[in-house]
Design a protein around this motif. Sequence first.
Motif, mmCIF file in Angstrom:
data_model
loop_
_atom_site.group_PDB
_atom_site.id
_atom_site.type_symbol
_atom_site.label_atom_id
_atom_site.label_comp_id
_atom_site.label_asym_id
_atom_site.label_seq_id
_atom_site.Cartn_x
_atom_site.Cartn_y
_atom_site.Cartn_z
ATOM 1 N N GLY A 32 136.401 26.557 14.606
ATOM 2 C CA GLY A 32 136.422 26.287 16.041
ATOM 3 C C GLY A 32 137.793 25.868 16.548
ATOM 4 O O GLY A 32 137.905 25.288 17.623
ATOM 5 N N LYS A 33 138.840 26.165 15.797
ATOM 6 C CA LYS A 33 140.196 25.778 16.176
ATOM 7 C C LYS A 33 140.934 26.868 16.950
ATOM 8 O O LYS A 33 141.940 26.587 17.579
ATOM 9 N N ALA A 34 140.449 28.096 16.890
ATOM 10 C CA ALA A 34 141.139 29.213 17.544
ATOM 11 C C ALA A 34 140.932 29.134 19.047
ATOM 12 O O ALA A 34 139.824 28.945 19.528
ATOM 13 N N GLN A 35 142.029 29.264 19.794
ATOM 14 C CA GLN A 35 141.941 29.258 21.241
ATOM 15 C C GLN A 35 141.919 30.673 21.795
ATOM 16 O O GLN A 35 141.271 30.941 22.798
ATOM 17 N N ILE A 36 142.645 31.574 21.147
ATOM 18 C CA ILE A 36 142.665 32.968 21.561
ATOM 19 C C ILE A 36 143.012 33.803 20.324
ATOM 20 O O ILE A 36 143.777 33.366 19.468
ATOM 21 N N VAL A 37 142.455 34.986 20.240
ATOM 22 C CA VAL A 37 142.692 35.865 19.092
ATOM 23 C C VAL A 37 143.081 37.239 19.622
ATOM 24 O O VAL A 37 142.400 37.784 20.503
ATOM 25 N N PHE A 38 144.171 37.794 19.108
ATOM 26 C CA PHE A 38 144.599 39.138 19.452
ATOM 27 C C PHE A 38 144.422 40.002 18.224
ATOM 28 O O PHE A 38 144.845 39.639 17.135
ATOM 29 N N LEU A 39 143.806 41.145 18.406
ATOM 30 C CA LEU A 39 143.599 42.097 17.313
ATOM 31 C C LEU A 39 144.391 43.356 17.624
ATOM 32 O O LEU A 39 144.231 43.943 18.703
ATOM 33 N N ALA A 40 145.245 43.769 16.697
ATOM 34 C CA ALA A 40 146.069 44.958 16.897
ATOM 35 C C ALA A 40 145.197 46.206 16.922
ATOM 36 O O ALA A 40 144.170 46.278 16.233
ATOM 37 N N GLU A 41 145.630 47.195 17.693
ATOM 38 C CA GLU A 41 144.902 48.458 17.753
ATOM 39 C C GLU A 41 144.944 49.192 16.427
ATOM 40 O O GLU A 41 144.072 49.998 16.135
ATOM 41 N N SER A 42 145.936 48.890 15.611
ATOM 42 C CA SER A 42 146.101 49.598 14.340
ATOM 43 C C SER A 42 145.203 49.063 13.222
ATOM 44 O O SER A 42 145.221 49.572 12.117
ATOM 45 N N CYS A 43 144.408 47.997 13.491
ATOM 46 C CA CYS A 43 143.510 47.471 12.456
ATOM 47 C C CYS A 43 142.353 48.410 12.215
ATOM 48 O O CYS A 43 141.788 48.987 13.146
ATOM 49 N N ASN A 44 141.994 48.571 10.949
ATOM 50 C CA ASN A 44 140.864 49.451 10.598
ATOM 51 C C ASN A 44 139.605 48.631 10.476
ATOM 52 O O ASN A 44 139.517 47.616 9.960
#
Length: 80
Positions: free
Chosen positions: A68-80
């Motif tokens: 519960g520590k994450a405030q925002i998460v970005f996921l790259a488009e290149s992730c499979n």
Amino acid sequence: LAQGSEKLRRHIQLAAMSDDEDIRVEPAVEEEKVTDLKGAIRGVLKHALMVDGVIRGLHETAKYIDAGKAQIVFLAESCN
């Protein structure tokens, strides 16, 4: 905003001069004008990288999300 930053910078310099201790005053970083969402995200990530506030990697990110520590998460488009 620029006038406020200048006033703050002068106030910090005056406070540093009035103290007997040696205080290093870092020069103020000029903020870039944000015109779109990508620019805003870039600025936030740049600042987070400077203060060591970015977690990288899937495993570390998953641990922060679960805790519960994450405030925002970005996921790259290149992730499979």
